[in-house]
Design a protein around this motif. Structure first.
Motif, PDB file in Angstrom:
ATOM      1  N   ARG A  84      13.358  69.132  69.985  1.00 46.94           N
ATOM      2  CA  ARG A  84      14.449  68.252  70.341  1.00 46.94           C
ATOM      3  C   ARG A  84      14.876  68.858  71.846  1.00 46.94           C
ATOM      4  N   THR A  85      15.014  68.262  72.905  1.00 47.02           N
ATOM      5  CA  THR A  85      15.476  68.597  74.060  1.00 47.02           C
ATOM      6  C   THR A  85      16.376  67.491  74.742  1.00 47.02           C
ATOM      7  N   ALA A  86      17.163  67.800  75.934  1.00 40.47           N
ATOM      8  CA  ALA A  86      17.922  66.905  76.632  1.00 40.47           C
ATOM      9  C   ALA A  86      17.148  65.712  76.899  1.00 40.47           C
ATOM     10  N   GLU A  87      16.068  65.837  77.420  1.00 38.66           N
ATOM     11  CA  GLU A  87      15.309  64.707  78.039  1.00 38.66           C
ATOM     12  C   GLU A  87      14.979  63.713  76.656  1.00 38.66           C
ATOM     13  N   ARG A  88      14.784  64.280  75.660  1.00 40.81           N
ATOM     14  CA  ARG A  88      14.541  63.232  74.430  1.00 40.81           C
ATOM     15  C   ARG A  88      15.748  62.670  73.521  1.00 40.81           C
ATOM     16  N   GLU A  89      16.857  63.468  73.953  1.00 40.82           N
ATOM     17  CA  GLU A  89      17.930  63.343  73.061  1.00 40.82           C
ATOM     18  C   GLU A  89      18.281  61.886  72.490  1.00 40.82           C
ATOM     19  N   GLN A  90      18.362  60.902  73.415  1.00 45.39           N
ATOM     20  CA  GLN A  90      18.533  59.487  73.151  1.00 45.39           C
ATOM     21  C   GLN A  90      17.261  58.567  72.858  1.00 45.39           C
ATOM     22  N   LEU A  91      16.130  59.137  72.876  1.00 50.71           N
ATOM     23  CA  LEU A  91      14.910  58.535  72.749  1.00 50.71           C
ATOM     24  C   LEU A  91      14.660  58.374  71.015  1.00 50.71           C
ATOM     25  N   PHE A  92      15.375  59.024  70.315  1.00 50.33           N
ATOM     26  CA  PHE A  92      14.979  59.189  68.737  1.00 50.33           C
ATOM     27  C   PHE A  92      16.236  59.414  68.122  1.00 50.33           C
ATOM     28  N   LYS A  93      15.959  59.261  66.751  1.00 50.39           N
ATOM     29  CA  LYS A  93      17.005  59.839  65.940  1.00 50.39           C
ATOM     30  C   LYS A  93      16.264  60.976  65.144  1.00 50.39           C
ATOM     31  N   TRP A  94      17.238  62.069  64.955  1.00 52.87           N
ATOM     32  CA  TRP A  94      16.661  63.425  64.696  1.00 52.87           C
ATOM     33  C   TRP A  94      17.009  63.749  63.107  1.00 52.87           C
ATOM     34  N   VAL A  95      16.023  64.287  62.424  1.00 53.39           N
ATOM     35  CA  VAL A  95      16.247  65.042  61.170  1.00 53.39           C
ATOM     36  C   VAL A  95      15.973  66.591  61.290  1.00 53.39           C
ATOM     37  N   GLY A  96      16.526  67.454  60.901  1.00 58.03           N
ATOM     38  CA  GLY A  96      15.975  68.831  61.095  1.00 58.03           C
ATOM     39  C   GLY A  96      17.286  69.829  61.225  1.00 58.03           C
ATOM     40  N   PRO A  97      16.954  71.131  61.904  1.00 62.28           N
ATOM     41  CA  PRO A  97      15.688  71.533  62.451  1.00 62.28           C
ATOM     42  C   PRO A  97      14.655  72.056  61.415  1.00 62.28           C
ATOM     43  N   LEU A  98      13.308  71.879  61.545  1.00 59.53           N
ATOM     44  CA  LEU A  98      12.378  72.523  60.731  1.00 59.53           C
ATOM     45  C   LEU A  98      11.831  73.919  61.094  1.00 59.53           C
ATOM     46  N   ALA A  99      11.945  74.308  62.417  1.00 62.75           N
ATOM     47  CA  ALA A  99      11.390  75.398  62.898  1.00 62.75           C
ATOM     48  C   ALA A  99      12.294  75.739  64.407  1.00 62.75           C
ATOM     49  N   VAL A 126      -2.646  76.180  89.280  1.00 62.69           N
ATOM     50  CA  VAL A 126      -2.869  75.127  88.341  1.00 62.69           C
ATOM     51  C   VAL A 126      -2.150  75.615  86.976  1.00 62.69           C
ATOM     52  N   ILE A 127      -1.448  75.035  86.119  1.00 60.10           N
ATOM     53  CA  ILE A 127      -0.826  75.430  85.091  1.00 60.10           C
ATOM     54  C   ILE A 127      -1.426  74.213  83.788  1.00 60.10           C
ATOM     55  N   ALA A 128      -2.208  74.788  83.018  1.00 55.35           N
ATOM     56  CA  ALA A 128      -2.473  73.615  81.973  1.00 55.35           C
ATOM     57  C   ALA A 128      -1.459  73.566  80.820  1.00 55.35           C
ATOM     58  N   VAL A 129      -1.131  72.676  80.362  1.00 52.43           N
ATOM     59  CA  VAL A 129       0.056  72.259  79.348  1.00 52.43           C
ATOM     60  C   VAL A 129      -0.444  70.803  78.694  1.00 52.43           C
ATOM     61  N   PRO A 130      -0.172  70.724  77.645  1.00 48.86           N
ATOM     62  CA  PRO A 130      -0.266  69.717  76.410  1.00 48.86           C
ATOM     63  C   PRO A 130       0.395  68.583  77.324  1.00 48.86           C
ATOM     64  N   ARG A 131      -0.354  67.345  77.449  1.00 47.39           N
ATOM     65  CA  ARG A 131       0.197  66.261  77.863  1.00 47.39           C
ATOM     66  C   ARG A 131       1.516  65.541  77.072  1.00 47.39           C
ATOM     67  N   ASP A 132       2.701  65.375  77.667  1.00 42.32           N
ATOM     68  CA  ASP A 132       3.672  64.900  77.053  1.00 42.32           C
ATOM     69  C   ASP A 132       4.304  65.761  76.023  1.00 42.32           C
ATOM     70  N   TRP A 133       3.765  67.069  75.775  1.00 42.81           N
ATOM     71  CA  TRP A 133       4.703  67.981  75.216  1.00 42.81           C
ATOM     72  C   TRP A 133       6.148  68.033  75.838  1.00 42.81           C
ATOM     73  N   TYR A 134       6.903  68.607  75.016  1.00 41.20           N
ATOM     74  CA  TYR A 134       8.272  68.931  75.545  1.00 41.20           C
ATOM     75  C   TYR A 134       8.547  69.979  76.814  1.00 41.20           C
ATOM     76  N   SER A 135       7.446  70.751  76.848  1.00 37.21           N
ATOM     77  CA  SER A 135       7.062  71.847  77.939  1.00 37.21           C
ATOM     78  C   SER A 135       6.775  70.998  79.195  1.00 37.21           C
ATOM     79  N   HIS A 136       5.703  70.031  78.984  1.00 39.55           N
ATOM     80  CA  HIS A 136       5.069  69.279  79.958  1.00 39.55           C
ATOM     81  C   HIS A 136       6.497  68.652  80.457  1.00 39.55           C
ATOM     82  N   GLN A 137       7.147  67.724  79.875  1.00 35.99           N
ATOM     83  CA  GLN A 137       8.193  67.256  80.222  1.00 35.99           C
ATOM     84  C   GLN A 137       9.178  67.934  81.081  1.00 35.99           C
ATOM     85  N   TYR A 138       9.535  68.915  80.517  1.00 39.13           N
ATOM     86  CA  TYR A 138      10.694  69.793  81.190  1.00 39.13           C
ATOM     87  C   TYR A 138      10.071  70.453  82.505  1.00 39.13           C
TER      88      TYR A 138
END
Length: 248
Positions: A84-99, A126-138
């Motif tokens: 759950r990040t600021a960039e994603r806050e309005q994109l979803f409805k949230w249940v948690g936290p789990l971790a 070059v920095i490798a990062v999983p595509r569309d993960w929160y870290s990539h978006q940030y």
């Protein structure tokens, strides 16, 4: 009779359209596939919530980018775990936290790299990062132009091991399991700079019924209160601190 038949078809179609669907990815030990079946901490928590609510839904293990896109456009669709990040806050409805997790830049210890800030990382090759993960978006939002998005974290580990990249982004929850999958020992890795602290949630599409969100959150809170959540957490993440419980 014709009207009744048409009404029944419409109701059946609506029910089918609103069927709950759940997606997850390869992110051990939180959620992953084993012998073709989804498992892991979050998967067990999600199944426990469904048992408590009397619901049934398929859980599909898919590439993250696909699940992330589906969870934004399909009604009654959930994706776990999602940071759950600021960039994603309005994109979803949230249940948690789990971790709860800490995200850092990592390199092989043998590379003798040193990075003490995001500004230094911004100037790295070059920095490798999983595509569309929160870290990539940030990092993308921070203006990084040296990112190399990959399909998933396992691919990223293999690239590091084979010398195709020297710097990657990982988090404290998945580090040990992902390195093991890629054939890299934890002692071979070095955390260079930590730059994010996040909580992991179940993210539901914005069209999902609010009543479902409230019920799932209530049942998760009940699991935390009765100790069943802590038991699952210790099973899968014995060395990690528990995420916050329900507000008093």
């Amino acid at each position: 009779m014709l009207c009744a038949l048409l009404l029944g078809c419409c109701l059946a179609g609506a029910t089918q359209a609103e069927a709950l669907r759940l997606y997850t990815e390869e992110y051990p030990p939180v959620n992953f596939s084993q012998d073709g079946e989804p498992t892991g901490l979050a998967t067990e928590v999600v199944r426990a919530i469904m048992q408590r609510t009397g619901q049934q839904a398929p859980i599909s293990v898919v590439p993250w980018a696909r699940g992330y896109q589906l969870a934004q456009v399909r009604p009654n669709t959930g994706l776990f775990v999602t940071m759950r990040t600021a960039e994603r806050e309005q994109l979803f409805k949230w249940v948690g936290p789990l971790a709860r997790t800490v995200t850092s830049l990592y390199a092989l210890r043998s590379s003798a790299l040193r990075i003490d800030s995001l500004e230094e990382a911004r100037r790295f090759d070059v920095i490798a990062v999983p595509r569309d993960w929160y870290s990539h978006q940030y990092l993308r939002a921070e203006g990084f132009t040296n990112l190399h998005p990959v399909t998933g974290p396992t691919q990223m580990i293999l690239m590091l091991k084979r010398g195709r990249v020297k710097l990657i982004v990982l988090d404290s929850l998945s580090l040990s399991a992902l390195l093991n999958r890629g054939g890299v020992q934890v002692g071979e890795m070095q955390a260079l700079f930590s730059f994010m602290h996040n909580d992991a949630y179940i993210a539901f599409s914005p069209q999902t019924d609010d009543a479902l969100i409230e019920r799932w959150q209530s049942e998760l809170d009940a699991m935390k209160a009765d100790g069943s959540f802590a038991a699952l957490y210790r099973k899968w993440l014995p060395d990690q601190p528990l995420p916050p419980g329900p507000a008093p």
